[in-house]
Design an enzyme around this catalytic site. Structure first.
Site, short mmCIF file in Angstrom:
data_model
loop_
_atom_site.label_atom_id
_atom_site.label_comp_id
_atom_site.label_asym_id
_atom_site.label_seq_id
_atom_site.Cartn_x
_atom_site.Cartn_y
_atom_site.Cartn_z
N THR A 93 0.85 -1.20 0.00
CA THR A 93 0.00 0.00 0.00
C THR A 93 0.88 1.25 0.00
O THR A 93 0.63 2.21 -0.74
CB THR A 93 -0.95 -0.01 1.21
OG1 THR A 93 -1.50 -1.31 1.36
CG2 THR A 93 -2.09 0.98 1.02
N GLY A 102 3.72 -5.35 10.75
CA GLY A 102 4.93 -6.16 10.75
C GLY A 102 4.87 -7.36 9.83
O GLY A 102 5.78 -8.17 9.80
N GLU A 152 9.29 0.92 11.76
CA GLU A 152 7.98 1.58 11.60
C GLU A 152 7.57 2.24 12.91
O GLU A 152 7.06 3.36 12.92
CB GLU A 152 6.93 0.55 11.17
CG GLU A 152 7.14 0.06 9.75
CD GLU A 152 6.24 -1.09 9.34
OE1 GLU A 152 6.16 -1.35 8.13
OE2 GLU A 152 5.61 -1.72 10.19
N LYS A 188 -8.65 -5.01 5.83
CA LYS A 188 -7.81 -4.89 7.03
C LYS A 188 -8.59 -4.54 8.29
O LYS A 188 -8.05 -4.64 9.40
CB LYS A 188 -6.73 -3.80 6.80
CG LYS A 188 -5.87 -4.02 5.57
CD LYS A 188 -5.03 -5.26 5.67
CE LYS A 188 -4.13 -5.51 4.49
NZ LYS A 188 -3.00 -4.62 4.37
C1 5RP Z 1 5.15 -3.99 7.08
C2 5RP Z 1 3.81 -3.57 7.53
C3 5RP Z 1 2.80 -3.23 6.49
O1 5RP Z 1 2.28 -1.97 6.76
C4 5RP Z 1 1.69 -4.22 6.52
O2 5RP Z 1 2.25 -5.52 6.40
C5 5RP Z 1 0.68 -3.98 5.39
O3 5RP Z 1 1.25 -4.32 4.18
P1 5RP Z 1 0.50 -4.16 2.80
O4 5RP Z 1 0.31 -2.70 2.57
O5 5RP Z 1 1.45 -4.80 1.82
O6 5RP Z 1 -0.82 -4.89 2.88
O7 5RP Z 1 3.50 -3.50 8.69
O8 5RP Z 1 5.96 -4.38 8.15
#
Ligand code: 5RP
Length: 217
Positions: free
Chosen positions: A31, A95, A103, A121
């Site tokens: 994202t 994570g 982060e 989500k």
């Molecule tokens: C990485 C993260 C990401 O924000 C989380 O995994 C979401 O990922 P995506 O945007 O690919 O769905 O915490 O450590």
């Protein structure tokens, strides 16, 4: 609309929070990659970014956005990042991409956490997504035993070495009803670098890509 199209819509919507002349906190994941694409359109108007991972740093530098060391920056207006799960009070599990510790550091420096997600989500109770915990390698077994005492089922993430040289335990089968307390408890286990619960510092703004457009909350 595909999941990736919803991620893209959320990522581009975050652009409106970027102020001219600022340094932007940038997270990690698919994202956020859309947000970085969007940020390219403003690259002449910002000073640069502080990044939460080697992967995002490489992506930012490739498109000509300067990346600052977090130690050079006293504060950030915003931090833009995704999440693996988010509950109605904006506590998050993060994570999935193993970048949780950096982060959390960049999120801590920022005034405002802008969370960009697709509509898969949002959850009522955190824990269906396995909770990542970054662990110092020599503490892996000890930390795993402590996580079992908390009711979880920790699994070693095979082949994963974090940007900090550590390993990840993914904790299955948790029903997280008090995210702040669990965050403090797990962070208090010797050998834990950080847990991927973002509750004591949750999201301030959520931009959710949905089939009907981006919903802000
Ligand atoms: C990485 C993260 C990401 O924000 C989380 O995994 C979401 O990922 P995506 O945007 O690919 O769905 O915490 O450590």
């Amino acid at each position: 609309m595909t999941q990736d199209e919803m991620k893209k819509a959320a990522g581009w919507a975050a652009l409106e929070y970027v102020t001219k002349g600022s340094i932007v906190g940038v997270g990690t994941g698919s994202t956020v990659n859309h947000f970085i694409d969007a940020l390219e359109t403003m690259k002449e108007q910002i000073k640069g970014a502080v990044s939460s991972s080697v992967a995002s740093t490489e992506r930012l530098e490739k498109i000509g956005i300067p990346v600052f060391d977090a130690n050079e920056v006293a504060s950030l207006d915003i931090y833009v990042d995704g999440a693996d799960e988010i509950n109605p009070t904006n506590d998050m599990i993060k994570g999935g991409g193993a970048a949780l510790t950096r982060e959390k550091i960049v999120a801590a420096i920022a005034e405002k956490f802008i969370c960009i997600i697709d509509d898969t989500k949002k959850v009522d109770v955190l824990g269906q997504f396995p909770l990542p915990v970054e662990v110092i390698p020599m503490a892996r077994s000890y930390v795993a035993r402590e996580l079992v005492k908390l009711g979880g089922d920790p699994c070693y993430r095979e082949g994963c070495v974090t940007d900090n040289g550590n390993m990840i335990l993914d904790v299955h089968n948790l029903q997280i009803t008090d995210a702040k307390q669990l965050e403090d408890t797990i962070n208090g286990i010797a050998g834990v670098v950080t847990v991927g619960l973002f509750a004591n510092r949750g999201a301030d703004v959520v931009l959710e890509g949905t089939p009907n457009g981006v919903v802000k909350s």
